[in-house]
Design a protein around this motif. Structure first.
Motif, PDB file in Angstrom:
ATOM      1  N   MET A  57       5.741   2.414  11.815  1.00  0.00           N
ATOM      2  CA  MET A  57       4.358   2.744  12.188  1.00  0.00           C
ATOM      3  C   MET A  57       4.123   2.517  13.679  1.00  0.00           C
ATOM      4  O   MET A  57       3.510   3.346  14.362  1.00  0.00           O
ATOM      5  CB  MET A  57       3.398   1.893  11.347  1.00  0.00           C
ATOM      6  CG  MET A  57       1.928   2.089  11.672  1.00  0.00           C
ATOM      7  SD  MET A  57       1.374   3.826  11.583  1.00  0.00           S
ATOM      8  CE  MET A  57       0.862   3.954   9.869  1.00  0.00           C
ATOM      9  N   ASP A  66       5.441   4.481   2.030  1.00  0.00           N
ATOM     10  CA  ASP A  66       5.861   5.740   2.658  1.00  0.00           C
ATOM     11  C   ASP A  66       6.693   5.451   3.910  1.00  0.00           C
ATOM     12  O   ASP A  66       7.766   6.026   4.095  1.00  0.00           O
ATOM     13  CB  ASP A  66       4.624   6.589   2.990  1.00  0.00           C
ATOM     14  CG  ASP A  66       5.015   7.860   3.729  1.00  0.00           C
ATOM     15  OD1 ASP A  66       6.038   8.458   3.345  1.00  0.00           O
ATOM     16  OD2 ASP A  66       4.311   8.231   4.692  1.00  0.00           O
ATOM     17  N   HIS A  67       6.211   4.547   4.756  1.00  0.00           N
ATOM     18  CA  HIS A  67       6.945   4.254   5.990  1.00  0.00           C
ATOM     19  C   HIS A  67       8.233   3.479   5.712  1.00  0.00           C
ATOM     20  O   HIS A  67       9.176   3.546   6.489  1.00  0.00           O
ATOM     21  CB  HIS A  67       6.062   3.485   6.985  1.00  0.00           C
ATOM     22  CG  HIS A  67       5.197   4.398   7.794  1.00  0.00           C
ATOM     23  ND1 HIS A  67       5.567   4.850   9.036  1.00  0.00           N
ATOM     24  CD2 HIS A  67       4.001   4.980   7.511  1.00  0.00           C
ATOM     25  CE1 HIS A  67       4.620   5.656   9.492  1.00  0.00           C
ATOM     26  NE2 HIS A  67       3.659   5.761   8.588  1.00  0.00           N
ATOM     27  N   ALA A 108      -3.448   0.379  10.144  1.00  0.00           N
ATOM     28  CA  ALA A 108      -2.885   1.725  10.045  1.00  0.00           C
ATOM     29  C   ALA A 108      -2.005   1.868   8.801  1.00  0.00           C
ATOM     30  O   ALA A 108      -1.826   2.961   8.272  1.00  0.00           O
ATOM     31  CB  ALA A 108      -2.082   2.037  11.301  1.00  0.00           C
ATOM     32  N   LEU A 109      -1.453   0.735   8.350  1.00  0.00           N
ATOM     33  CA  LEU A 109      -0.587   0.769   7.170  1.00  0.00           C
ATOM     34  C   LEU A 109      -1.375   0.548   5.877  1.00  0.00           C
ATOM     35  O   LEU A 109      -0.795   0.327   4.818  1.00  0.00           O
ATOM     36  CB  LEU A 109       0.499  -0.304   7.283  1.00  0.00           C
ATOM     37  CG  LEU A 109       1.651   0.025   8.249  1.00  0.00           C
ATOM     38  CD1 LEU A 109       2.493  -1.212   8.506  1.00  0.00           C
ATOM     39  CD2 LEU A 109       2.528   1.152   7.695  1.00  0.00           C
ATOM     40  N   GLY A 110      -2.695   0.573   5.989  1.00  0.00           N
ATOM     41  CA  GLY A 110      -3.520   0.378   4.794  1.00  0.00           C
ATOM     42  C   GLY A 110      -3.492  -1.062   4.327  1.00  0.00           C
ATOM     43  O   GLY A 110      -3.643  -1.354   3.139  1.00  0.00           O
ATOM     44  N   ALA A 160       8.355  -1.000   7.593  1.00  0.00           N
ATOM     45  CA  ALA A 160       7.181  -0.129   7.677  1.00  0.00           C
ATOM     46  C   ALA A 160       6.411  -0.369   8.977  1.00  0.00           C
ATOM     47  O   ALA A 160       5.957   0.585   9.627  1.00  0.00           O
ATOM     48  CB  ALA A 160       6.268  -0.360   6.467  1.00  0.00           C
ATOM     49  N   SER A 204       0.839  -1.196   0.000  1.00  0.00           N
ATOM     50  CA  SER A 204       0.000   0.000   0.000  1.00  0.00           C
ATOM     51  C   SER A 204       0.881   1.257   0.000  1.00  0.00           C
ATOM     52  O   SER A 204       2.090   1.194   0.260  1.00  0.00           O
ATOM     53  CB  SER A 204      -0.879   0.014   1.255  1.00  0.00           C
ATOM     54  OG  SER A 204      -0.052   0.238   2.383  1.00  0.00           O
ATOM     55  N   LYS A 205       0.236   2.401  -0.252  1.00  0.00           N
ATOM     56  CA  LYS A 205       0.941   3.683  -0.262  1.00  0.00           C
ATOM     57  C   LYS A 205       1.572   3.963   1.106  1.00  0.00           C
ATOM     58  O   LYS A 205       2.697   4.431   1.207  1.00  0.00           O
ATOM     59  CB  LYS A 205      -0.074   4.793  -0.596  1.00  0.00           C
ATOM     60  CG  LYS A 205       0.418   5.764  -1.646  1.00  0.00           C
ATOM     61  CD  LYS A 205      -0.678   6.728  -2.058  1.00  0.00           C
ATOM     62  CE  LYS A 205      -1.026   7.709  -0.955  1.00  0.00           C
ATOM     63  NZ  LYS A 205      -2.309   8.401  -1.144  1.00  0.00           N
ATOM     64  N   GLU A 206       0.828   3.631   2.165  1.00  0.00           N
ATOM     65  CA  GLU A 206       1.322   3.874   3.533  1.00  0.00           C
ATOM     66  C   GLU A 206       2.560   3.030   3.829  1.00  0.00           C
ATOM     67  O   GLU A 206       3.515   3.523   4.430  1.00  0.00           O
ATOM     68  CB  GLU A 206       0.225   3.560   4.564  1.00  0.00           C
ATOM     69  CG  GLU A 206      -0.926   4.551   4.581  1.00  0.00           C
ATOM     70  CD  GLU A 206      -2.006   4.222   3.555  1.00  0.00           C
ATOM     71  OE1 GLU A 206      -1.782   3.315   2.705  1.00  0.00           O
ATOM     72  OE2 GLU A 206      -3.070   4.867   3.581  1.00  0.00           O
TER      73      GLU A 206
END
Lengths: 125, 398
Positions: free
Chosen positions: A67, A8-9, A91-93, A63, A3-5
């Protein structure tokens, strides 16, 4: 795949590094299996005021570590213990099914860090 | 900059090959078994491709059977030979360097009552002919050893192993998917009875593979049905893919030495550049290896992280780490070479093709050390493997 999250992380992980004056440290995993998470917490009263991590592992493991350190900051120890692998993954999608164990690893490392703190605090009293 | 450095996974299709396939996807749609002109044209196209593929590996045309993939060719070899020769014996020898399509076929045979011996490589990934010889019993009917490893690049001594097989009257198969079109492959010189290949490993299309079956070798089909492929592989031929494979084979043969020279330069520059980084191990054989293949294990970090960060820079490579596989196990090939699993997790493979340039390699060599540095900053082992049982020995340093 991620996922995007998660990306990102993974690409911009938060709270990376050692914490020499940590109040609690939790290590979970084994390098033989491909992932190890080391979580440091700083506690004030019964509240986690800071958290850091070091992780050997895949994108998901990194990630998750990032998170979880974000999620615990400002929480009481009891609140932090409520953070489950599902909540981290959420939370990480979401995480791919074969990567859910990374989330598990994060929740377990956090538990160990809190236990470590409580043990140390207990032995001081 | 976009850098596709995962040519062991697949190659881009060549423009000429793509264009040659197009008519067979549309107007030349005939079934090669039909007797009217449309069918005859399709038949001729398939037979031309057979000549082209046969010529690439120095086989006769009647010794080439088209398949859907290299994996099918490997399945066909193992099952087809085991079933056809089970009354002479029920023992099969394979190496631990094999692709899953060979290993899992061997495991399936074990379930059916065959015995399989898995021969272990040395630390360079080399299977020693004497170890094969030791594994032979009166029951042995088939030996299957990979020609070149896509994971560590090592080229196996197939000629020597095939000679031993012949001496003992045992059928010899080699999975040459990673080698055909990348190094000279001559079935007569190798002395093998069966050899698997795949078109997309030499700039042909996916969905096209082939197996060389030496004239006179008894084999049971994997797919029963019609008389296609001399009755050895039923199913209406994938004409466009076969046409593409044929042309790709012809071009690969013509340009082989040029391509080898080109990718070898990229490989050698990569090895030189990457080995300057601390705590990096070279994997596979230093000389007897695929010309476009550079493989390493980077300590203290994990392969998937490297792959993702390199991908964010437009650099696409492969890894044998647990986290890049759905099985979540470190590569059995690396482990069989004696590489400890915590180090195998840091495996990374740069594999080059004809489209790659030195400029791309230089760009990757600039980015890669920074990515390693960044991931090591995240790692609890940045200062060493303290607290782990395995210390990280038994890997060769180049």
């Amino acid at each position: 795949m991620y996922s995007k999250e998660v990306m990102d992380h993974f690409m911009n992980p938060r709270n990376v590094g050692e914490m020499p004056d940590a109040d609690g440290v939790g290590v979970e995993g084994n390098p033989v299996c491909g992932d190890v998470m080391k979580l440091f917490i700083k506690v004030d009263g019964d509240r986690i005021v800071d958290a850091k991590f070091q992780t050997f592992g895949c994108g998901a493991a990194i990630a998750v570590s990032s998170m979880i350190t974000e999620m615990v900051k400002g929480k009481t120890l009891d609140e932090a213990l409520q953070i489950s692998k599902e909540k981290v993954a959420e939370a990480l999608g979401g995480l791919p099914p074969q990567k859910m164990h990374c989330s598990n690893l994060g929740a377990d490392a956090l538990k160990k860090a809190i236990e470590d703190y409580r043990q140390k605090a207990g032995s001081k009293n | 900059m976009e850098c596709y450095f995962d040519n062991v996974a697949t190659n881009p299709i060549r423009q000429e090959v793509y264009e040659a396939m197009l008519p067979y996807l549309k107007e030349e749609f005939g079934n090669p078994l039909s007797v009217y002109p449309l069918g005859v044209k399709a038949r001729e196209a398939v037979e031309k491709a057979r000549e082209q593929v046969a010529s690439l590996v120095n086989a006769k045309t009647n010794e080439i059977v088209f398949t859907s993939s290299g994996a099918e060719a490997n399945n066909f070899a193992l099952r087809g030979i085991a079933f056809a020769h089970q009354y002479s014996g029920k023992h099969v020898i394979v190496s631990r360097m094999e692709h899953h399509s060979v290993l899992n076929s061997a495991r399936f045979l074990e379930k059916l009552g065959f015995t399989v011996t898995y021969v272990t490589p040395d630390k360079y990934g080399v299977i020693h002919p004497e170890d094969i010889k030791k594994a032979i019993t009166d029951e042995t009917i088939l030996i299957s050893v990979i020609h070149a490893s896509s994971e560590v690049g090592t080229i196996e001594p197939i000629k020597e192993i095939a000679a031993i097989a012949k001496e003992h009257n045992i059928i010899m198969h080699t999975d040459a998917v990673a080698s055909v079109g990348n190094i000279p492959v001559d079935v007569k010189e190798l002395g093998v009875d069966l050899l698997s290949m795949a078109a997309h490993q030499f700039n042909g299309p996916k969905g096209a593979g082939a197996i060389y079956i030496k004239e006179g070798t008894r084999i049971i089909p994997l797919i029963f049905g019609g008389i296609q492929e001399g009755g050895r592989r039923a199913g209406t031929e994938n004409v466009p893919a076969i046409v593409g494979m044929g042309l790709a084979a012809e071009l690969a043969k013509k340009e082989l030495s040029e391509k080898m020279e080109h990718v070898k330069k990229l490989r050698d520059r990569t090895i030189e550049g990457v080995m300057k980084i601390e705590n990096v191990h070279f994997t596979g054989h230093p000389e007897n290896r695929l010309p476009g293949h550079a493989s390493f294990c980077v300590e203290f970090i994990e392969g998937e992280g490297m792959l993702l960060m390199l991908a964010s820079k437009g650099i696409y490579v492969a890894s044998g780490s647990a986290c890049t596989s759905k099985a979540l196990k470190a590569s059995p090939v690396l482990l069989s070479m004696g590489i400890p699993s915590h180090i195998a997790h840091g495996s990374i493979v740069f594999s080059y093709g004809r489209e790659n340039t030195m400029e791309q390699v230089e760009y990757a060599l600039e980015e890669f050390p920074q990515i390693i540095k960044r991931l090591r900053e995240l790692s609890p082992f940045a200062k060493g493997w303290e607290g782990t049982e395995e210390g990280g020995s038994c890997i060769q340093k180049k």
